[in-house]
Design a protein around this motif. Structure first.
Motif, mmCIF file in Angstrom:
data_model
loop_
_atom_site.group_PDB
_atom_site.id
_atom_site.type_symbol
_atom_site.label_atom_id
_atom_site.label_comp_id
_atom_site.label_asym_id
_atom_site.label_seq_id
_atom_site.Cartn_x
_atom_site.Cartn_y
_atom_site.Cartn_z
ATOM 1 N N PRO A 6 0.648 -1.393 0.053
ATOM 2 C CA PRO A 6 0.026 0.007 -0.089
ATOM 3 C C PRO A 6 0.918 1.212 -0.076
ATOM 4 C CG PRO A 6 -0.105 -1.125 2.079
ATOM 5 C CD PRO A 6 0.710 -2.145 1.359
ATOM 6 N N VAL A 7 0.263 2.298 -0.576
ATOM 7 C CA VAL A 7 0.954 3.672 -0.532
ATOM 8 C C VAL A 7 0.731 4.161 1.030
ATOM 9 C CG1 VAL A 7 0.882 6.073 -1.436
ATOM 10 C CG2 VAL A 7 0.448 3.931 -2.996
ATOM 11 N N GLU A 8 1.838 4.268 1.766
ATOM 12 C CA GLU A 8 1.670 4.758 2.976
ATOM 13 C C GLU A 8 2.324 6.086 3.264
ATOM 14 O OE1 GLU A 8 0.154 3.188 5.534
ATOM 15 O OE2 GLU A 8 0.344 0.982 5.009
ATOM 16 N N LEU A 9 1.554 7.164 3.362
ATOM 17 C CA LEU A 9 2.010 8.360 3.775
ATOM 18 C C LEU A 9 2.011 8.573 5.256
ATOM 19 C CD1 LEU A 9 0.660 10.688 0.788
ATOM 20 C CD2 LEU A 9 2.704 9.402 0.949
ATOM 21 N N VAL A 10 3.150 9.385 5.776
ATOM 22 C CA VAL A 10 3.186 9.771 7.050
ATOM 23 C C VAL A 10 3.155 11.103 7.181
ATOM 24 C CG1 VAL A 10 3.972 7.444 7.909
ATOM 25 C CG2 VAL A 10 5.507 9.106 7.642
ATOM 26 N N THR A 43 10.633 13.961 1.875
ATOM 27 C CA THR A 43 11.250 14.047 3.245
ATOM 28 C C THR A 43 12.411 15.010 3.189
ATOM 29 O OG1 THR A 43 12.984 12.315 2.674
ATOM 30 C CG2 THR A 43 11.039 11.622 3.674
ATOM 31 N N ALA A 44 12.488 15.671 2.138
ATOM 32 C CA ALA A 44 13.494 16.706 2.145
ATOM 33 C C ALA A 44 12.729 18.133 2.326
ATOM 34 C CB ALA A 44 14.452 16.763 1.061
ATOM 35 N N ILE A 45 11.539 18.121 2.123
ATOM 36 C CA ILE A 45 10.677 19.546 2.420
ATOM 37 C C ILE A 45 10.033 19.588 3.675
ATOM 38 C CG2 ILE A 45 8.714 20.538 1.131
ATOM 39 C CD1 ILE A 45 9.407 18.780 -1.337
ATOM 40 N N PRO A 46 10.329 20.570 4.317
ATOM 41 C CA PRO A 46 9.768 20.691 5.827
ATOM 42 C C PRO A 46 8.125 20.715 5.897
ATOM 43 C CG PRO A 46 11.264 22.245 5.475
ATOM 44 C CD PRO A 46 11.085 21.711 4.280
ATOM 45 N N ASP A 47 7.591 19.908 6.907
ATOM 46 C CA ASP A 47 6.522 19.515 6.990
ATOM 47 C C ASP A 47 5.422 18.969 5.711
ATOM 48 O OD1 ASP A 47 6.444 21.034 9.498
ATOM 49 O OD2 ASP A 47 6.216 23.087 8.255
ATOM 50 N N MET A 48 6.192 18.210 4.855
ATOM 51 C CA MET A 48 5.538 17.548 4.068
ATOM 52 C C MET A 48 5.125 16.162 4.206
ATOM 53 S SD MET A 48 4.636 17.445 0.527
ATOM 54 C CE MET A 48 5.180 18.994 0.117
ATOM 55 N N ALA A 49 3.876 15.776 4.110
ATOM 56 C CA ALA A 49 3.569 14.262 4.169
ATOM 57 C C ALA A 49 4.221 13.513 3.147
ATOM 58 C CB ALA A 49 2.100 14.005 4.066
ATOM 59 N N SER A 94 17.338 0.335 0.486
ATOM 60 C CA SER A 94 17.997 -0.282 1.587
ATOM 61 C C SER A 94 16.671 -0.206 2.716
ATOM 62 C CB SER A 94 19.238 0.380 2.194
ATOM 63 O OG SER A 94 19.625 -0.151 3.397
ATOM 64 N N THR A 95 16.228 -1.196 3.249
ATOM 65 C CA THR A 95 15.247 -1.401 4.102
ATOM 66 C C THR A 95 15.501 -1.790 5.516
ATOM 67 O OG1 THR A 95 14.134 -3.509 3.272
ATOM 68 C CG2 THR A 95 13.396 -1.635 2.289
ATOM 69 N N GLY A 96 16.795 -2.203 5.771
ATOM 70 C CA GLY A 96 17.264 -2.694 6.911
ATOM 71 C C GLY A 96 17.115 -1.961 8.295
ATOM 72 N N LEU A 97 17.114 -0.479 7.954
ATOM 73 C CA LEU A 97 17.165 0.448 8.922
ATOM 74 C C LEU A 97 15.837 1.480 8.724
ATOM 75 C CD1 LEU A 97 20.854 1.489 8.667
ATOM 76 C CD2 LEU A 97 19.770 0.226 10.510
ATOM 77 N N ALA A 98 15.489 2.087 9.885
ATOM 78 C CA ALA A 98 14.307 2.998 9.730
ATOM 79 C C ALA A 98 14.867 4.382 9.933
ATOM 80 C CB ALA A 98 13.249 2.791 10.792
ATOM 81 N N PRO A 99 14.512 5.409 8.906
ATOM 82 C CA PRO A 99 13.756 5.215 7.891
ATOM 83 C C PRO A 99 14.406 4.489 6.781
ATOM 84 C CG PRO A 99 14.632 7.465 7.988
ATOM 85 C CD PRO A 99 15.070 6.612 9.226
ATOM 86 N N ALA A 100 13.744 3.697 5.964
ATOM 87 C CA ALA A 100 14.406 3.071 4.738
ATOM 88 C C ALA A 100 14.940 4.118 3.844
ATOM 89 C CB ALA A 100 13.349 2.407 3.937
ATOM 90 N N ALA A 134 0.911 18.599 -1.109
ATOM 91 C CA ALA A 134 0.780 17.676 -0.008
ATOM 92 C C ALA A 134 -0.636 17.193 -0.025
ATOM 93 C CB ALA A 134 1.027 18.365 1.311
ATOM 94 N N ALA A 135 -1.535 18.260 -0.510
ATOM 95 C CA ALA A 135 -2.994 17.806 -0.622
ATOM 96 C C ALA A 135 -3.248 16.750 -1.735
ATOM 97 C CB ALA A 135 -3.685 18.992 -0.957
ATOM 98 N N LEU A 136 -2.635 17.104 -2.845
ATOM 99 C CA LEU A 136 -2.610 16.128 -3.759
ATOM 100 C C LEU A 136 -1.911 14.627 -3.607
ATOM 101 C CD1 LEU A 136 -2.882 15.645 -7.143
ATOM 102 C CD2 LEU A 136 -0.371 16.349 -7.389
ATOM 103 N N LYS A 137 -1.008 14.623 -2.990
ATOM 104 C CA LYS A 137 -0.473 13.452 -2.426
ATOM 105 C C LYS A 137 -1.216 12.616 -1.584
ATOM 106 C CE LYS A 137 3.571 13.284 -1.091
ATOM 107 N NZ LYS A 137 5.261 13.107 -0.773
ATOM 108 N N LEU A 138 -1.901 13.247 -0.865
ATOM 109 C CA LEU A 138 -2.800 12.597 0.208
ATOM 110 C C LEU A 138 -4.202 12.103 -0.550
ATOM 111 C CD1 LEU A 138 -2.518 15.071 3.339
ATOM 112 C CD2 LEU A 138 -1.458 12.805 3.221
ATOM 113 N N ARG A 139 -4.665 12.787 -1.467
ATOM 114 C CA ARG A 139 -5.965 12.315 -2.274
ATOM 115 C C ARG A 139 -5.697 11.153 -3.087
ATOM 116 N NH1 ARG A 139 -7.471 13.357 -7.397
ATOM 117 N NH2 ARG A 139 -6.092 15.062 -7.770
#
Length: 171
Positions: A6-10, A43-49, A94-100, A134-139
């Motif tokens: 699944p596409v998981e946004l946090v 993840t490089a953009i402040p406050d971006m889901a 690389s998925t061994g560590l968090a974050p991937a 951000a709104a587009l991504k969430l939709r």
């Protein structure tokens, strides 16, 4: 049949820039020939889901450096994900560590890399455009939850518009 994750946004995580700096140090030790190691993606953009995945572009002096760099990444358990964007951009996960981590190798002067920096920097400088993204991504994440390829494809027009604006120097 291929199973889709699944596409998981946090929500934005203030640890992401620190995680990037830690990863950057590790990659620089592994690939001293790198000309640049840049934090790209949401993840490089402040406050971006975003997906909890640090996207990193590694710029190498030329195509002849890709093979050695690939070997170095494989030795650190990065999984090869192929040549992306039809633009001499090799992806590794690389998925061994968090974050991937999703790491891309590219030669200096690479168009995709230049466009990604332009997109990132434009959204950082234009919070209203970042909010629209951000709104587009969430939709799209809700609409195409089990289809990551379609989620990515549906963002393309917005991304291309911003890149064009950024490269033209529009405000």
């Amino acid at each position: 049949m291929k199973m889709h994750k699944p596409v998981e946004l946090v929500s934005y995580d203030k640890q992401w820039p620190e995680a990037f700096q830690r990863i950057r140090g590790k990659l620089l030790a592994l690939l001293p020939q790198a000309l640049a190691i840049d934090h790209v993606g949401s993840t490089a953009i402040p406050d971006m889901a975003a997906k909890p995945l640090i996207d990193i572009d590694i710029v190498l002096p030329g195509l002849e450096h890709i093979e050695d760099a690939t070997r170095a990444l494989l030795s650190e358990n990065y999984e090869p994900r192929g040549n992306r964007h039809d633009d001499e951009m090799w992806a590794f996960l690389s998925t061994g560590l968090a974050p991937a981590e999703r790491v891309y190798l590219c030669p200096v002067g690479n168009r995709t890399h230049k466009n990604r920096l332009a997109f990132r920097d434009y959204l950082i400088a234009h919070p209203e455009a970042a909010a629209d993204y951000a709104a587009l991504k969430l939709r799209l994440a809700a609409e195409f939850r089990m289809d990551g390829d379609r989620y990515t494809a549906e963002k393309r027009e917005f991304v291309d518009t911003i890149v064009t604006r950024a490269l033209r120097g529009d405000d």
